[in-house]
Design a protein around this motif. Structure first.
Motif, short mmCIF file in Angstrom:
data_model
loop_
_atom_site.label_atom_id
_atom_site.label_comp_id
_atom_site.label_asym_id
_atom_site.label_seq_id
_atom_site.Cartn_x
_atom_site.Cartn_y
_atom_site.Cartn_z
N LYS A 1 13.35 14.99 1.34
CA LYS A 1 13.65 14.73 2.74
C LYS A 1 12.37 15.10 3.53
O LYS A 1 12.18 14.59 4.71
N ALA A 2 11.69 16.32 3.20
CA ALA A 2 10.45 16.53 3.81
C ALA A 2 9.68 15.25 4.00
O ALA A 2 8.77 14.83 4.97
N LYS A 3 9.34 14.46 2.80
CA LYS A 3 8.60 13.31 2.93
C LYS A 3 9.02 12.17 3.67
O LYS A 3 8.31 11.68 4.34
N ALA A 4 10.43 12.24 3.87
CA ALA A 4 10.97 11.21 4.57
C ALA A 4 10.70 11.45 6.12
O ALA A 4 10.30 10.52 7.05
N GLY A 5 10.82 12.75 6.51
CA GLY A 5 10.27 13.19 7.71
C GLY A 5 8.82 12.87 8.16
O GLY A 5 8.59 12.37 9.17
N VAL A 6 8.22 13.10 7.28
CA VAL A 6 6.58 12.96 7.34
C VAL A 6 6.49 11.31 7.48
O VAL A 6 5.46 10.81 8.71
N VAL A 7 7.15 10.68 6.90
CA VAL A 7 6.82 9.03 6.74
C VAL A 7 7.59 8.65 8.20
O VAL A 7 6.76 7.62 8.92
N GLY A 8 8.53 9.20 8.81
CA GLY A 8 9.25 8.46 10.05
C GLY A 8 8.29 9.09 11.26
O GLY A 8 8.10 8.18 12.03
N GLU A 9 7.67 10.32 11.12
CA GLU A 9 6.70 10.61 12.12
C GLU A 9 5.24 9.80 12.07
O GLU A 9 5.13 9.35 13.08
N ALA A 10 5.10 9.47 10.95
CA ALA A 10 3.97 8.49 10.83
C ALA A 10 4.12 7.07 11.42
O ALA A 10 3.51 6.52 12.17
N LEU A 11 5.40 6.77 11.14
CA LEU A 11 5.80 5.23 11.63
C LEU A 11 5.81 5.23 12.95
O LEU A 11 5.41 4.47 13.88
N THR A 12 6.42 6.38 13.80
CA THR A 12 6.54 6.49 15.02
C THR A 12 5.17 6.54 15.79
O THR A 12 4.84 5.90 16.71
N ALA B 1 2.38 5.47 14.57
CA ALA B 1 1.70 4.00 14.34
C ALA B 1 2.35 3.16 15.49
O ALA B 1 1.52 2.20 16.07
N ASP B 2 3.85 3.24 15.66
CA ASP B 2 4.30 2.47 16.81
C ASP B 2 3.82 2.63 18.07
O ASP B 2 3.44 1.68 19.09
N ARG B 3 3.65 3.98 18.29
CA ARG B 3 3.11 4.22 19.63
C ARG B 3 1.41 3.73 19.90
O ARG B 3 0.86 3.20 21.05
N ALA B 4 0.73 3.99 18.59
CA ALA B 4 -0.67 3.40 18.74
C ALA B 4 -0.74 1.81 19.04
O ALA B 4 -1.73 1.42 19.72
N VAL B 5 0.23 1.07 18.36
CA VAL B 5 0.13 -0.35 18.41
C VAL B 5 0.72 -0.61 20.12
O VAL B 5 -0.13 -1.45 20.53
N ALA B 6 1.49 0.10 20.44
CA ALA B 6 2.15 -0.19 21.80
C ALA B 6 1.01 -0.06 22.69
O ALA B 6 0.68 -0.83 23.64
N GLU B 7 0.27 1.18 22.46
CA GLU B 7 -0.82 1.39 23.34
C GLU B 7 -2.02 0.38 23.40
O GLU B 7 -2.50 -0.03 24.45
N ALA B 8 -2.40 -0.16 22.05
CA ALA B 8 -3.57 -1.09 21.81
C ALA B 8 -3.04 -2.32 22.55
O ALA B 8 -3.83 -3.21 23.11
#
Length: 87
Positions: free
Chosen positions: A8-19, A21-28
């Protein structure tokens, strides 16, 4: 049970990383500010008393400058947009 918490902790970290990454792509992909020169207006400079040929030449030169500006700004926009939003 510990494995479930770890998963569950790993899934949370992955979800945060994806979020993030999505922010970084949108900003770029955000478009930069439009160049100030693209907002410049052109005027013929024709004055009362100019002979028709002179007035026509002034107007034609101003129109040519405006068209060059439009072409340059459109090329800037198209290139910038293509770099940020590939098909």
């Amino acid at each position: 049970m510990d494995k479930a918490y770890a998963d569950k902790a790993k899934a949370g970290v992955v979800g945060e990383a994806l979020t993030e990454a999505d922010r970084a792509v949108a900003e770029a992909r955000r478009m930069p500010d439009f160049p100030g020169d693209c907002r410049r207006h052109h005027f013929s400079g024709v004055k009362l008393g100019d002979k028709l040929g002179v007035a026509n030449k002034k107007a034609d030169l101003a129109l040519g400058d405006a068209n060059k500006q439009t072409d340059a700004c459109a090329a800037w926009y198209d290139g910038t947009k293509a770099a940020r939003e590939p098909k």
